[in-house]
Design a protein around this motif. Structure first.
Motif, PDB file in Angstrom:
ATOM      1  N   GLN A 185       0.820  -1.210   0.000  1.00 50.82           N
ATOM      2  CA  GLN A 185       0.000   0.000   0.000  1.00 50.82           C
ATOM      3  C   GLN A 185       0.856   1.265   0.000  1.00 50.82           C
ATOM      4  N   ALA A 186       1.962   1.230   0.749  1.00 49.63           N
ATOM      5  CA  ALA A 186       2.780   2.443   0.890  1.00 49.63           C
ATOM      6  C   ALA A 186       4.178   2.066   1.352  1.00 49.63           C
ATOM      7  N   ILE A 187       5.126   2.952   1.063  1.00 54.58           N
ATOM      8  CA  ILE A 187       6.480   2.804   1.590  1.00 54.58           C
ATOM      9  C   ILE A 187       6.940   4.149   2.127  1.00 54.58           C
ATOM     10  N   ALA A 188       7.504   4.110   3.322  1.00 56.17           N
ATOM     11  CA  ALA A 188       8.107   5.294   3.934  1.00 56.17           C
ATOM     12  C   ALA A 188       9.616   5.111   3.948  1.00 56.17           C
ATOM     13  N   VAL A 189      10.335   6.154   3.590  1.00 58.57           N
ATOM     14  CA  VAL A 189      11.796   6.113   3.583  1.00 58.57           C
ATOM     15  C   VAL A 189      12.314   7.227   4.487  1.00 58.57           C
ATOM     16  N   THR A 190      13.122   6.853   5.457  1.00 55.75           N
ATOM     17  CA  THR A 190      13.723   7.855   6.341  1.00 55.75           C
ATOM     18  C   THR A 190      14.942   8.466   5.652  1.00 55.75           C
ATOM     19  N   LEU A 191      15.124   9.743   5.873  1.00 56.32           N
ATOM     20  CA  LEU A 191      16.169  10.513   5.205  1.00 56.32           C
ATOM     21  C   LEU A 191      17.096  11.096   6.256  1.00 56.32           C
ATOM     22  N   ARG A 192      18.251  10.484   6.428  1.00 57.85           N
ATOM     23  CA  ARG A 192      19.204  10.949   7.441  1.00 57.85           C
ATOM     24  C   ARG A 192      20.405  11.580   6.741  1.00 57.85           C
ATOM     25  N   GLU A 193      20.660  12.852   7.018  1.00 57.03           N
ATOM     26  CA  GLU A 193      21.857  13.532   6.542  1.00 57.03           C
ATOM     27  C   GLU A 193      22.880  13.489   7.673  1.00 57.03           C
ATOM     28  N   SER A 194      23.915  12.681   7.505  1.00 60.05           N
ATOM     29  CA  SER A 194      24.907  12.516   8.570  1.00 60.05           C
ATOM     30  C   SER A 194      26.051  13.510   8.385  1.00 60.05           C
ATOM     31  N   HIS A 195      26.014  14.568   9.161  1.00 57.22           N
ATOM     32  CA  HIS A 195      27.117  15.530   9.156  1.00 57.22           C
ATOM     33  C   HIS A 195      28.246  15.030  10.056  1.00 57.22           C
ATOM     34  N   SER A 196      27.863  14.412  11.183  1.00 56.87           N
ATOM     35  CA  SER A 196      28.802  13.739  12.082  1.00 56.87           C
ATOM     36  C   SER A 196      27.980  12.818  12.963  1.00 56.87           C
ATOM     37  N   ALA A 197      28.636  12.086  13.877  1.00 53.30           N
ATOM     38  CA  ALA A 197      27.894  11.204  14.778  1.00 53.30           C
ATOM     39  C   ALA A 197      26.964  11.998  15.689  1.00 53.30           C
ATOM     40  N   SER A 198      27.283  13.252  15.936  1.00 51.08           N
ATOM     41  CA  SER A 198      26.512  14.082  16.857  1.00 51.08           C
ATOM     42  C   SER A 198      25.528  15.003  16.160  1.00 51.08           C
ATOM     43  N   HIS A 199      25.639  15.147  14.842  1.00 54.36           N
ATOM     44  CA  HIS A 199      24.861  16.147  14.110  1.00 54.36           C
ATOM     45  C   HIS A 199      24.267  15.506  12.857  1.00 54.36           C
ATOM     46  N   ASN A 200      22.955  15.337  12.858  1.00 55.24           N
ATOM     47  CA  ASN A 200      22.245  14.746  11.713  1.00 55.24           C
ATOM     48  C   ASN A 200      21.074  15.633  11.314  1.00 55.24           C
ATOM     49  N   GLY A 201      20.818  15.664  10.029  1.00 55.50           N
ATOM     50  CA  GLY A 201      19.519  16.137   9.566  1.00 55.50           C
ATOM     51  C   GLY A 201      18.577  14.956   9.503  1.00 55.50           C
ATOM     52  N   TRP A 202      17.293  15.187   9.816  1.00 55.41           N
ATOM     53  CA  TRP A 202      16.373  14.049   9.923  1.00 55.41           C
ATOM     54  C   TRP A 202      15.028  14.411   9.289  1.00 55.41           C
ATOM     55  N   ALA A 203      14.569  13.600   8.360  1.00 59.73           N
ATOM     56  CA  ALA A 203      13.294  13.801   7.695  1.00 59.73           C
ATOM     57  C   ALA A 203      12.851  12.447   7.145  1.00 59.73           C
TER      58      ALA A 203
END
Length: 343
Positions: free
Chosen positions: A238-256
């Motif tokens: 029916q649907a697929i969700a994909v997580t989007l992680r921008e890894s700048h470092s182990a301590s700093h990520n973008g998340w969507a």
């Protein structure tokens, strides 16, 4: 009354050095419990839904403590089976800045690895249930665990449950002779809602996308194409969700995250997480939030935003489990991410 949500997989003892120390920098470990499907059960229980967690555990006091911890969060543990084998362990060294996190598995011969089709009464387990959640971790543990997982999703589909699967590719686990793509491409035929990141899709399903997982930049068109390829390959999904992680470092990520439900391609707002406390369980908290959202919120867009916000909050607490309520997640969705003291 809402129908129950059943999750199935392996719960392990988690041993982590205190703070952000390296392994045995001091001779101590902080002992907690965790595992993808248990983490999802805790999340949905915290959101007020009826969660049932199913696994196979040995008869010993450490396994008893794992069960007691799940019960503390309101998770129904009555369908857990006791069997031969041991409780798996994983060691986690939390990363910081440019030092990546490390996971060491010690789970060979665990009770769930020895489990086989017929060991769990799925008809009884699914009584009163409306949703079943699995991951790609359990089928990676052993050939018999893979067969048991396939038995479970077939029975869930037969009984009319909604089946969700977080593909969760773990390269260090696929050791028994079959590739992830061989096993997962069969299992996913019974899945209604898939959850993945770009590596999961490529490695677990063998569907290639022009995505550099280390680039730190995300292209909407690439992800729309990727989700369409998966939906084309699995017409019953029916649907697929994909997580989007921008890894700048182990301590700093973008998340969507994004969601393709065959009607529209949705992209969530993005969170800039600059001081990660613990990202382990982040994907599971997304899955738990998405399940809650799809069952309880009016639109798929609202469900996606709730799931991303829930996962964002999980990055702020140590341990596998997401310890947030619906109201706390909604506060972030509505823009309450300033971190000001709430008095």
């Amino acid at each position: 009354m809402a129908k129950k949500i059943v999750t199935f997989g392996e719960i392990m003892l988690r041993l982590a050095p205190p703070g952000l120390e390296r392994f045995l920098q001091t001779p101590q470990f902080v002992a907690t419990f965790g595992g993808g499907e248990a983490n999802v059960a805790v999340s949905v229980a915290n959101f007020g839904l009826d969660a049932v967690y199913v696994t196979v555990l040995p008869e010993n006091p450490i396994a008893d403590a794992a069960v007691a911890e799940l019960r503390r969060f309101g998770v129904d543990t009555s369908r857990i089976v006791r069997g031969k084998g041991r409780l798996g362990i994983y060691y986690l060294e939390g990363g910081a800045n440019q030092r990546a996190s490390k996971v060491v598995y010690d789970r060979a011969g665990s009770a769930i690895a020895l489990a086989k089709p017929g060991d769990i009464d799925w008809d009884a387990t699914f009584a009163g249930a409306g949703w079943f959640h699995v991951t790609g971790i359990t089928p990676a543990i052993s050939a018999t665990a893979a067969a048991l997982s396939l038995e479970a999703v077939r029975k869930a589909r037969e009984l009319g449950l909604t089946v969700s699967c977080d593909l969760n590719y773990r390269k260090n686990l696929w050791k028994y002779g079959k590739t992830a793509a061989e096993v997962m491409s069969e299992l996913v035929r019974y899945v209604d809602i898939a959850i993945a990141n770009e590596e999961d899709v490529q490695m677990a399903l063998g569907i290639q996308a022009d995505v550099d997982v280390h680039a730190g930049k995300l292209d909407r068109d690439v992800y729309q194409n990727l989700t369409e390829k998966v939906l084309d390959a699995y017409p019953d999904m029916q649907a697929i969700a994909v997580t989007l992680r921008e890894s700048h470092s182990a301590s700093h990520n973008g998340w969507a995250a994004c969601l393709n439900d065959r009607k529209e391609f949705l992209v969530s707002r993005s969170y800039d997480i600059t001081h990660i406390v613990d990202r382990v369980g982040g994907g599971d908290s997304f899955a738990g939030g998405l399940i809650y959202g799809l069952l309880s919120l009016p639109t798929h867009a609202a469900a996606l935003e709730f799931a991303v916000a829930a996962s964002c909050l999980k990055h702020s607490v140590p341990g596998d489990f997401n310890r947030f309520t619906v109201d706390e997640v909604n506060a972030l969705v509505k823009g309450g991410g300033s971190g000001r003291v709430q008095r």
